[in-house]
Enzyme design. Structure first.
Site, mmCIF file in Angstrom:
data_model
loop_
_atom_site.group_PDB
_atom_site.id
_atom_site.type_symbol
_atom_site.label_atom_id
_atom_site.label_comp_id
_atom_site.label_asym_id
_atom_site.label_seq_id
_atom_site.Cartn_x
_atom_site.Cartn_y
_atom_site.Cartn_z
ATOM 1 C CG ASP A 74 47.312 39.282 43.241
ATOM 2 O OD1 ASP A 74 47.696 40.433 43.263
ATOM 3 O OD2 ASP A 74 46.090 39.064 43.662
ATOM 4 C CG ASP A 79 41.785 38.437 47.949
ATOM 5 O OD1 ASP A 79 43.152 38.434 48.141
ATOM 6 O OD2 ASP A 79 41.532 39.459 47.754
HETATM 7 C C1 GLA Z 1 43.933 42.769 47.582
HETATM 8 C C2 GLA Z 1 43.515 42.038 46.310
HETATM 9 C C3 GLA Z 1 44.462 40.709 45.796
HETATM 10 C C4 GLA Z 1 46.011 41.426 46.005
HETATM 11 C C5 GLA Z 1 46.262 41.921 47.388
HETATM 12 C C6 GLA Z 1 47.546 42.515 47.421
HETATM 13 O O1 GLA Z 1 43.653 41.806 48.592
HETATM 14 O O2 GLA Z 1 42.382 41.681 46.313
HETATM 15 O O3 GLA Z 1 44.103 40.502 44.460
HETATM 16 O O4 GLA Z 1 46.475 42.159 44.907
HETATM 17 O O5 GLA Z 1 45.267 43.167 47.658
HETATM 18 O O6 GLA Z 1 48.414 41.731 47.568
#
Ligand code: GLA
Length: 395
Positions: free
Chosen positions: A42, A177
């Site tokens: 992301d 997220d």
């Molecule tokens: C965490 C972060 C997300 C993403 C994931 C890995 O959940 O909050 O933004 O980077 O790790 O995919």
């Protein structure tokens, strides 16, 4: 759809009435998320395939007089905090930093949050990799959104929440997220392009089920490791930009063949970090296509490959997560991988729906026999994104 019969909804409504002696204006549901595939892509402006889940943060909120928010957290020892909403609250280093950060981020963007009284509780396990913090953020942003009649769309709410987490709480997460919690669609996974934020819902076939196993090893996302991985990705891009035309902005701009052509420019560790991201982007697109075709074996194989790359190239796994993945695969899953940042937390397994319970029981038993500790297992269904139900005539 908000289900008033949900036990957690009922719990927050009752607690609200007994604490504030009246009816709340709003009931909000903000879901946690799992990401089927697309680990650590992301913040590299790549692709992800998350779904919002049927475990949520529930918030009962009412407009209040004055310039503050009175917030009770039922899961945090029934703690209550009062924080200002007309100026930036100072950080206290506890759970309320999320709401404090939201006040900061809203004020930064010229939005003045209403004074509120609120009670919330979470069905999303905290610190397990299902994004309980993003769910809390979205719940409160949406409450302020509805009370202020701001008509903020889901993407804008996700941005405001992420800004609070990045710049106030100090966790340098990407947008995955918050976006998943804001934009989820029941029965669907969502292919999201994290550069354009284009989003394509893909129906999950009825024969598929998603299990989540919590290793019980919780390591805060703010841990240095996550930020180190981000920095390594940026460093790899900077080195490639010296030789690639036009210069790449992020790893999203690097195709696998280009990475191979310039492999010598990168120290071995940076090469492996970049390799994970570049190949993971491809895997997400292939998995989305396979999901469209109901080819669950192929989706599962890609999910398992994602885990191996997160383990060997991106190096964010731990032996307990590898063990859970191995037991899920051995137990009949199509595929399994760690979700969230890694370094602990949860593993997701895509399984045949008809065998979900049997597989969950097998994995829990074998993992417990091998390690002496029993993982929690959850069957999660794809749910809608954040939503609010007005409960009184004030709203
Ligand atoms: C965490 C972060 C997300 C993403 C994931 C890995 O959940 O909050 O933004 O980077 O790790 O995919």
């Amino acid at each position: 759809m908000i289900d008033l019969k949900n036990p957690t909804a009922d719990r927050v409504l009752r607690a609200y009435r007994s604490r504030f002696l009246g009816e709340p204006d709003l009931l909000i549901r903000a879901p946690g998320r799992v990401n089927l595939i697309g680990g650590h892509t992301d913040y590299n402006e790549g692709f992800v395939l998350p779904m919002a889940v049927d475990r949520a943060v529930w918030l009962a909120a009412g407009a209040a007089a004055g310039n503050s928010a009175t917030i009770r957290a039922l899961d945090m020892r029934n703690d209550e905090v009062i924080l200002p909403v007309d100026h930036v609250p100072h950080s206290t280093g506890d759970w309320s930093d999320y709401q404090r950060g939201l006040v900061w981020s809203l004020l930064e963007e010229g939005l003045r949050p209403a004074a509120i009284q609120a009670v919330f509780a979470s069905e999303v396990p905290v610190g397990a990799g299902m994004s309980s913090s993003a769910a809390v953020e979205l719940a409160f942003i949406h409450a302020w959104n509805l009370l202020g009649n701001w008509h903020l769309g889901p993407r804008r709410m996700a941005h405001l929440a992420r800004r609070a987490e990045n710049e106030y709480v100090g966790v340098h997460c990407g947008l995955l997220d918050q976006l998943a919690s804001a934009c989820g669609r029941a029965g669907h996974a969502m292919l999201i392009d994290m550069r354009s934020l284009d989003l394509h819902p893909i129906p999950l076939p009825k024969e598929a089920a998603v299990l989540v196993f919590d290793s019980g090893i919780h390591r805060a996302l703010s841990s240095a490791d996550y930020n180190v991985r981000r920095a390594e990705c940026e460093e790899a891009v900077a080195r490639l930009a010296e030789v690639v035309e036009p210069p790449p902005r992020t790893l999203r701009d690097i195709k696998p063949s280009l990475l191979q052509a310039h492999r010598a420019r990168l120290p071995e560790k940076l090469y492996r970090r970049a390799l994970h991201v570049v190949e993971e982007n491809r895997r997400v697109l292939l998995a989305a296509a396979a999901l469209h075709q109901h080819n669950l074996r192929r989706v599962g194989a890609l999910i398992s490959r994602s885990h191996r790359s997160l383990r060997d190239n991106f190096e964010v796994s731990v032996p307990q997560l590898d063990r859970l993945v191995a037991e899920a695969e051995r137990g009949g899953a199509y595929g399994a991988r760690l979700i969230g940042a890694g370094f602990g937390g949860c593993v997701l397994a895509l399984v045949p729906a008809a065998q979900a319970e049997a597989i969950a029981a097998r994995v829990v038993e074998r993992y417990a026999a091998a390690t002496g500790s029993e993982p929690s297992a959850y069957l999660v269904r794809a749910a809608d994104g954040v939503e609010g139900l007005p409960l009184s005539q004030h709203t």
